[in-house]
Design a protein around this motif. Sequence first.
Motif, mmCIF file in Angstrom:
data_model
loop_
_atom_site.group_PDB
_atom_site.id
_atom_site.type_symbol
_atom_site.label_atom_id
_atom_site.label_comp_id
_atom_site.label_asym_id
_atom_site.label_seq_id
_atom_site.Cartn_x
_atom_site.Cartn_y
_atom_site.Cartn_z
ATOM 1 N N VAL A 60 -1.316 -60.497 17.279
ATOM 2 C CA VAL A 60 -2.607 -60.658 16.614
ATOM 3 C C VAL A 60 -2.751 -59.595 15.527
ATOM 4 O O VAL A 60 -2.459 -58.412 15.765
ATOM 5 N N ILE A 61 -3.197 -60.000 14.338
ATOM 6 C CA ILE A 61 -3.469 -59.077 13.232
ATOM 7 C C ILE A 61 -4.969 -59.053 12.984
ATOM 8 O O ILE A 61 -5.583 -60.091 12.708
ATOM 9 N N LEU A 62 -5.559 -57.873 13.101
ATOM 10 C CA LEU A 62 -6.991 -57.714 12.843
ATOM 11 C C LEU A 62 -7.178 -57.034 11.497
ATOM 12 O O LEU A 62 -6.668 -55.939 11.275
ATOM 13 N N ASP A 63 -7.884 -57.702 10.601
ATOM 14 C CA ASP A 63 -8.109 -57.160 9.267
ATOM 15 C C ASP A 63 -9.429 -57.697 8.738
ATOM 16 O O ASP A 63 -9.711 -58.908 8.826
ATOM 17 N N GLY A 64 -10.243 -56.801 8.189
ATOM 18 C CA GLY A 64 -11.549 -57.200 7.687
ATOM 19 C C GLY A 64 -11.486 -58.129 6.496
ATOM 20 O O GLY A 64 -12.441 -58.874 6.231
ATOM 21 N N LYS A 65 -10.357 -58.121 5.767
ATOM 22 C CA LYS A 65 -10.214 -58.967 4.588
ATOM 23 C C LYS A 65 -9.244 -60.116 4.813
ATOM 24 O O LYS A 65 -8.870 -60.809 3.866
ATOM 25 N N GLY A 66 -8.827 -60.307 6.048
ATOM 26 C CA GLY A 66 -7.960 -61.433 6.373
ATOM 27 C C GLY A 66 -6.528 -61.272 5.926
ATOM 28 O O GLY A 66 -5.802 -62.267 5.819
ATOM 29 N N MET A 67 -6.085 -60.044 5.662
ATOM 30 C CA MET A 67 -4.707 -59.820 5.223
ATOM 31 C C MET A 67 -3.760 -59.892 6.422
ATOM 32 O O MET A 67 -4.163 -59.678 7.561
#
Length: 237
Positions: A60-67
């Motif tokens: 899982v990748i968590l990123d506020g800008k969806g990167m």
Amino acid sequence: MKREFLFALYQTPRGKLLQTMEAQYLKRSITIGCKQRQLQIGGLDWEAEFIDCSLYQNYVILDGKGMGCNCALKVSAKAFSLPIQTESMDMVIIPHLLEFDAQRFQTMREVNRVLKPGGELIILNFNPFSLSVRFQFLWDRKLADSWRAHFISRSRVLDWLKLMNFEVLATVEFGLDTFKITYGKFALGTSSMFAMAYGLKAVKRQYSLIPLTPVLQSKKNMATAGAVLESISYGEK
């Protein structure tokens, strides 16, 4: 500090070399099973260079800008408030996010919360004493207003981990054209001044307190030697 500085740095010749070394290190450091759960906080868009998301389907990748790599599961959220169940992750990777996070210590608390006991943590940070990083900052003047010495020293990271009962397994320094892994502690010396970035791998320890209760000793009926001899003599009569 804005995270755009990171991606601008990766576009430089020195930054591209750093990216290649970091990808090699991450690929080597991800040693948990493919069916276990992994969380990366902060997207890079080149995750395919160190992780096969078709094999690691719980990545899982968590990123506020969806990167992040499109092949991975992605969550848009803030690092200091993870929408993830407590003690549900087997590994957490933080690649160059703490330097740009104004609430970095709260983020570390959240990482500690979501990691399982025995879970592993990988952190990548810039070396605050690196001349290459400082030169890149001076070259990109538009980031001058966001420069507030947010680069984190290795000693501070170690202090944070110690407070949260993490044990450092190995550390790494990314030099001019290669990286050096040291097991158990940071390597000190002149090479530290020339390293552009550093990293570490730690494991979450959970200690249980064992209550101490007083041990009740039973009194044993012991006969003295004189009484035993006296009883023997009466028996013979």
